[in-house]
Design a protein around this motif. Sequence first.
Motif, PDB file in Angstrom:
ATOM      1  N   ASP A 115       0.819  -1.218   0.000  1.00  0.00           N
ATOM      2  CA  ASP A 115       0.000   0.000   0.000  1.00  0.00           C
ATOM      3  C   ASP A 115       0.854   1.271   0.000  1.00  0.00           C
ATOM      4  O   ASP A 115       0.578   2.232   0.719  1.00  0.00           O
ATOM      5  CB  ASP A 115      -0.949  -0.001   1.204  1.00  0.00           C
ATOM      6  N   THR A 116       1.892   1.264  -0.805  1.00  0.00           N
ATOM      7  CA  THR A 116       2.834   2.385  -0.847  1.00  0.00           C
ATOM      8  C   THR A 116       3.018   2.843  -2.279  1.00  0.00           C
ATOM      9  O   THR A 116       3.324   2.035  -3.162  1.00  0.00           O
ATOM     10  CB  THR A 116       4.197   1.967  -0.253  1.00  0.00           C
ATOM     11  N   GLY A 117       2.831   4.121  -2.519  1.00  0.00           N
ATOM     12  CA  GLY A 117       3.018   4.674  -3.847  1.00  0.00           C
ATOM     13  C   GLY A 117       4.417   5.243  -4.015  1.00  0.00           C
ATOM     14  O   GLY A 117       5.393   4.765  -3.436  1.00  0.00           O
ATOM     15  N   ASP A 118       4.501   6.333  -4.772  1.00  0.00           N
ATOM     16  CA  ASP A 118       5.803   6.943  -5.045  1.00  0.00           C
ATOM     17  C   ASP A 118       6.183   8.009  -4.019  1.00  0.00           C
ATOM     18  O   ASP A 118       7.330   8.456  -4.008  1.00  0.00           O
ATOM     19  CB  ASP A 118       5.792   7.578  -6.439  1.00  0.00           C
ATOM     20  N   PHE A 119       5.259   8.428  -3.192  1.00  0.00           N
ATOM     21  CA  PHE A 119       5.504   9.470  -2.200  1.00  0.00           C
ATOM     22  C   PHE A 119       6.501   8.964  -1.165  1.00  0.00           C
ATOM     23  O   PHE A 119       6.189   8.074  -0.375  1.00  0.00           O
ATOM     24  CB  PHE A 119       4.184   9.877  -1.546  1.00  0.00           C
ATOM     25  N   ARG A 120       7.703   9.536  -1.163  1.00  0.00           N
ATOM     26  CA  ARG A 120       8.743   9.092  -0.240  1.00  0.00           C
ATOM     27  C   ARG A 120       9.913  10.068  -0.240  1.00  0.00           C
ATOM     28  O   ARG A 120      10.016  10.944  -1.100  1.00  0.00           O
ATOM     29  CB  ARG A 120       9.242   7.698  -0.608  1.00  0.00           C
ATOM     30  N   LEU A 121      10.794   9.894   0.729  1.00  0.00           N
ATOM     31  CA  LEU A 121      12.045  10.651   0.808  1.00  0.00           C
ATOM     32  C   LEU A 121      13.203   9.704   0.566  1.00  0.00           C
ATOM     33  O   LEU A 121      13.199   8.569   1.042  1.00  0.00           O
ATOM     34  CB  LEU A 121      12.181  11.326   2.168  1.00  0.00           C
ATOM     35  N   LEU A 122      14.219  10.189  -0.148  1.00  0.00           N
ATOM     36  CA  LEU A 122      15.417   9.414  -0.415  1.00  0.00           C
ATOM     37  C   LEU A 122      16.652  10.233  -0.058  1.00  0.00           C
ATOM     38  O   LEU A 122      16.690  11.447  -0.306  1.00  0.00           O
ATOM     39  CB  LEU A 122      15.503   8.990  -1.882  1.00  0.00           C
ATOM     40  N   SER A 123      17.629   9.574   0.489  1.00  0.00           N
ATOM     41  CA  SER A 123      18.896  10.234   0.802  1.00  0.00           C
ATOM     42  C   SER A 123      19.703  10.445  -0.469  1.00  0.00           C
ATOM     43  O   SER A 123      19.371   9.916  -1.537  1.00  0.00           O
ATOM     44  CB  SER A 123      19.694   9.386   1.792  1.00  0.00           C
ATOM     45  N   ARG A 124      20.784  11.185  -0.353  1.00  0.00           N
ATOM     46  CA  ARG A 124      21.630  11.444  -1.515  1.00  0.00           C
ATOM     47  C   ARG A 124      22.162  10.147  -2.114  1.00  0.00           C
ATOM     48  O   ARG A 124      22.148   9.953  -3.329  1.00  0.00           O
ATOM     49  CB  ARG A 124      22.795  12.359  -1.127  1.00  0.00           C
ATOM     50  N   ARG A 125      22.647   9.232  -1.265  1.00  0.00           N
ATOM     51  CA  ARG A 125      23.219   8.012  -1.832  1.00  0.00           C
ATOM     52  C   ARG A 125      22.158   7.116  -2.449  1.00  0.00           C
ATOM     53  O   ARG A 125      22.431   6.367  -3.379  1.00  0.00           O
ATOM     54  CB  ARG A 125      24.038   7.254  -0.791  1.00  0.00           C
ATOM     55  N   ALA A 126      20.917   7.182  -1.938  1.00  0.00           N
ATOM     56  CA  ALA A 126      19.837   6.420  -2.562  1.00  0.00           C
ATOM     57  C   ALA A 126      19.520   6.977  -3.950  1.00  0.00           C
ATOM     58  O   ALA A 126      19.294   6.223  -4.902  1.00  0.00           O
ATOM     59  CB  ALA A 126      18.589   6.445  -1.680  1.00  0.00           C
ATOM     60  N   VAL A 127      19.521   8.308  -4.092  1.00  0.00           N
ATOM     61  CA  VAL A 127      19.281   8.930  -5.393  1.00  0.00           C
ATOM     62  C   VAL A 127      20.412   8.587  -6.357  1.00  0.00           C
ATOM     63  O   VAL A 127      20.182   8.276  -7.540  1.00  0.00           O
ATOM     64  CB  VAL A 127      19.134  10.454  -5.241  1.00  0.00           C
ATOM     65  N   GLU A 128      21.644   8.629  -5.869  1.00  0.00           N
ATOM     66  CA  GLU A 128      22.780   8.282  -6.730  1.00  0.00           C
ATOM     67  C   GLU A 128      22.694   6.835  -7.203  1.00  0.00           C
ATOM     68  O   GLU A 128      23.063   6.509  -8.343  1.00  0.00           O
ATOM     69  CB  GLU A 128      24.087   8.539  -5.977  1.00  0.00           C
TER      70      GLU A 128
END
Length: 314
Positions: free
Chosen positions: A154-167
Motif C-alpha cells: 500500500d505504498t506509492g511513489d511518495f517518499r524521501l530518499l537520501s543522496r546516496r539512494a538517489v545516486e
Amino acid sequence: MPFSFAVIVPAYNEAEVLADFHARLGAVLDGIDAVSQIIYVDDGSGDDTWQRLRSLADADPRVQALRLSRNFGKEAAMTAGFDEVDADAVVIIDADLQDPPELIPELIARWQDGNDVVYATRGERDGETRTKRFTSAAFYRVMERLSDTPLPRDTGDFRLLSRRAVEALRELRERQRFMKGLFAWIGYRQTSVVYHRDARHAGRTKWNYWRLTNLAVEGITSFSTAPLRVATWLGVSAAGLAFLYGLWVLLKALIWGDPVRGYPTLMVVILFLGGAQLLALGVIGEYVGRTYSEAKRRPLYYVESRHGGRPPFT
C-alpha cells in the motif's frame, strides 16, 4: 549548518491544482531549516501546466521547471527529476494533493534518524472506490509473493530518499521502469510513515484501469520471472494430462475393444492445449518485448526546455 533539500513533482495536465499545491508545499518548506529546491517536471502536458509552472518559477526562486519533449510517462518524469537534483535529501510527491505536503517534516525526521528511504504508506484512502482499493491491495500482495525484491504494501511513489539512494537510482537506466520496485531494489535502510490519503483536490486522475493494468504487468515482468515458470509448469501439466488420457484411450481400445469415439473430448483437448500454448507464448512475448526495448538503448526522455534557476546548495 542547514542541509540541502529538494522536492520533485512530476506533473501531467495538472494546471487546475498547481497553485493550491505550490501554496501548501511552499508553506511547509518555509518551516524547514534547509536550503530547499522544488523541481517540477512537466511530462508533456496538453493543458496550461507549463505556463503555470513558468509563472511559479518566476515568482519563487526555489522553483526549477523542466518540460519534457512529449509524454514519456510518470516513471520517466521522476527519473528526469532525479537526474537533475543535487541535494542531501529528496522527496518525490504528486501534484494532485492526495499526498499531503504537510507530511514532509515527518519524513525528514525519519531520514535524520539514519534512514535512506522513508516511504509513505497509505492508511485510509479517500475518494477511491472499493474496486480500486481491492485491486490495489491485491496487486501489492501478488507482488509480495512473486517478486524476489519485497515491495512495501500500500505504498506509492511518495517518499524521501537520501543522496546516496538517489545516486544509486541514477545508475539504473533500464527502459522498462517500475519505480516502486527500483526504490525497493536499491536496498539501504528503509522505514515507513503511515498517513491518511486524501481525495484528488482538482482535475481528473490519469490512471484508469487500463493504465493501472499495464503498470501491474510492468511491475510483475520487471521484478519476477514467476509468469515464465507458471507457463512452463502449465505446459508440463497439459502434456502430462494429455499423455495419461491418450494412454487410457489406447488401453480401452486394446483391452475392451471400445471404438474410439470422442469427437467432443478431442475438441476439448485440442482447445485446452492450444489455449495453454498461446498463453505461454503470450507470457514469453512480454519478456521478449521488454528485452527488445532494452536492447535498443534509447534515452529515457528528452528535455525540451528549462525555466527557473537552481539555488546554490552549500
